[in-house]
Design a protein around this motif. Structure first.
Motif, mmCIF file in Angstrom:
data_model
loop_
_atom_site.group_PDB
_atom_site.id
_atom_site.type_symbol
_atom_site.label_atom_id
_atom_site.label_comp_id
_atom_site.label_asym_id
_atom_site.label_seq_id
_atom_site.Cartn_x
_atom_site.Cartn_y
_atom_site.Cartn_z
ATOM 1 N N SER A 259 0.853 -1.189 0.000
ATOM 2 C CA SER A 259 0.000 0.000 0.000
ATOM 3 C C SER A 259 0.889 1.238 0.000
ATOM 4 C CB SER A 259 -0.884 0.028 1.249
ATOM 5 O OG SER A 259 -1.872 -0.960 1.153
ATOM 6 N N HIS A 260 0.414 2.272 -0.681
ATOM 7 C CA HIS A 260 1.215 3.500 -0.761
ATOM 8 C C HIS A 260 0.373 4.713 -0.375
ATOM 9 C CE1 HIS A 260 4.338 1.221 -2.742
ATOM 10 N NE2 HIS A 260 3.446 0.765 -3.607
ATOM 11 N N PRO A 261 0.690 5.353 0.764
ATOM 12 C CA PRO A 261 0.038 6.619 1.102
ATOM 13 C C PRO A 261 0.742 7.759 0.358
ATOM 14 C CG PRO A 261 1.443 5.892 2.916
ATOM 15 C CD PRO A 261 1.590 4.880 1.828
ATOM 16 N N CYS A 314 5.317 9.069 -1.951
ATOM 17 C CA CYS A 314 4.833 8.067 -1.007
ATOM 18 C C CYS A 314 5.350 8.399 0.378
ATOM 19 C CB CYS A 314 5.302 6.679 -1.421
ATOM 20 S SG CYS A 314 4.667 5.413 -0.314
ATOM 21 N N VAL A 316 5.427 6.139 2.885
ATOM 22 C CA VAL A 316 6.228 5.036 3.448
ATOM 23 C C VAL A 316 7.645 5.387 3.011
ATOM 24 C CG1 VAL A 316 6.714 2.568 3.453
ATOM 25 C CG2 VAL A 316 4.359 3.376 3.269
ATOM 26 N N HIS A 319 9.971 3.908 0.585
ATOM 27 C CA HIS A 319 9.559 3.836 -0.822
ATOM 28 C C HIS A 319 10.020 5.038 -1.635
ATOM 29 C CE1 HIS A 319 6.009 0.959 0.365
ATOM 30 N NE2 HIS A 319 7.195 0.517 0.744
ATOM 31 N N LEU A 341 9.133 6.414 -5.348
ATOM 32 C CA LEU A 341 7.830 7.042 -5.591
ATOM 33 C C LEU A 341 7.896 8.509 -5.185
ATOM 34 C CD1 LEU A 341 5.502 4.189 -4.285
ATOM 35 C CD2 LEU A 341 6.211 4.652 -6.629
HETATM 36 CU CU LIG Z 1 4.851 3.463 -0.860
#
Ligand SMILES: [Cu+2]
Length: 359
Positions: A259-261, A314, A316, A319, A341
């Motif tokens: 998952s990517h916030p 992103c 995280v 990432h 990202l």
């Molecule tokens: Cu991410």
């Protein structure tokens, strides 16, 4: 003569003003082509080719962010260089790219997809989020047959979904095939082409496990160490450029494992759509971060009323590095160059929309 010119100007302005707001640029999937089609009667006919693709996800050189960053702001102290000049992946994709070309259709269209299999094993194409007849769902071996190597199959259906952001990906041996890169966007535009957003971008979020010094994708590993927007790791992914005052839409899709916030600086946006279609206005809530889980799409919209160069990345924070496993092993407390990202939204100030960054 002058009067005639002025008259023509007002006539043109009036005609233009009466036109609905049509997307002037269309949807852009930076770094990814749009799949062309031909018309057969009342059917739009597309051709997808599933094939091995060697993709450069990071070329170590081209920094597409640099021209937007003022020279005085650039950090010039000791930096940590990546161990690689270039990172390729030995993947599978559609029509020569990972992700595959973006398919753009209109609500109500009749569509036909010829899918040729140039892979060494059977495949299918699943239309993710699309409301299709059961035998067109691309779930080979259950509701419809697989496409054997060297063969071409046909999918045909009507676009009954609401306008929105959908996807396509392999539906056979998914864990291997989709995670080797067999995925792409399927965007449904309104029937009449009328759209409120004047800048519209589509970004596929991808994560990869690639051992150091290798191009092989370890699709069963959870040690995801490379992260890409549309198959490109920062700083190889372009800056999104819009004019101050525009209505902007950014569509995110995710067919990876994480998952990517995704966080946008300088703005409060609305989440306006999912892989299930548009969200009605009364149900939209404001956010500055939107989580896109595997299998999901999210559309965000906002008015670009805050000029400047804004991070879009992103949250995280593993990432936003290229090859986290390298840093973990060799550079535990370093200064990490931006990667993964990560890009920027550049909102061109209204006062100098004729130029780019004022430097
Ligand atoms: Cu991410």
């Amino acid at each position: 003569m002058r009067l005639a010119f002025i008259g023509l100007f007002f006539l043109c302005t009036t005609i233009y003003a009466k036109q609905p707001a049509v997307t002037p640029h269309g949807v852009e999937t930076p770094g990814v082509q749009t799949l062309p089609y031909v018309i057969d009667g009342n059917v739009k006919v597309f051709h997808l080719i599933a094939e091995p693709v060697e993709k450069v996800i990071y070329n170590g050189k081209i920094n597409l962010l640099e021209e937007f960053v003022k020279k005085n702001n650039r950090y010039s102290g000791p930096t940590m260089k990546l161990p690689v000049e270039i990172q390729k992946i030995d993947g599978w994709g559609y029509n020569g790219n990972i992700p595959g070309p973006t398919i753009i259709v209109n609500q109500g269209d009749f569509v036909r997809f010829h899918v040729s299999n140039h892979l060494p094993e059977p495949t299918t194409v699943h239309w993710h989020g699309m409301i299709v007849p059961n035998d067109q769902d691309g779930t080979g071996g259950t509701a419809d047959p697989v496409i054997m190597p060297g063969k071409t199959a046909v999918y045909e259906f009507q676009i009954v979904n609401e306008p929105g952001t959908y996807m396509y990906h392999s539906g056979f041996n998914d864990t291997k095939q989709a995670l080797k890169g067999l995925d792409g966007f399927l965007l449904v535009l309104p029937k009449d082409g009328v759209d409120l957003a004047s800048s519209d971008f589509a970004i596929m979020l991808q994560d990869w496990a690639i051992p150091e010094g290798s191009e092989q994708i370890k699709y069963l590993s959870m040690d995801r160490n490379w992260f890409t927007y549309n198959g490109l790791a920062a700083p190889n992914f372009p800056v999104l450029v819009v004019d101050e005052g525009e209505r902007v839409r950014i569509r995110f899709g995710n067919l990876g494992l994480m998952s990517h916030p995704i966080h946008l600086h300088g703005y409060s946006f609305k989440i306006t759509g999912t892989e299930g279609g548009p969200i009605q206005e009364s149900a939209q809530w404001p956010a500055a971060t939107v989580v896109i889980a595997p299998g999901e799409t999210r559309d965000i919209e906002f008015i670009a009323n805050n000029p400047g160069l804004w991070r879009l990345h992103c949250h995280v924070l593993h990432h936003i590095l290229n090859d986290t496993s390298y840093f973990a092993q060799h550079q535990k407390n370093g200064i990490f160059p931006e990667g993964g990202l990560w890009t920027y939204l550049y909102v061109k100030p209204a006062k100098d929309q004729m130029t780019r960054a004022s430097e």
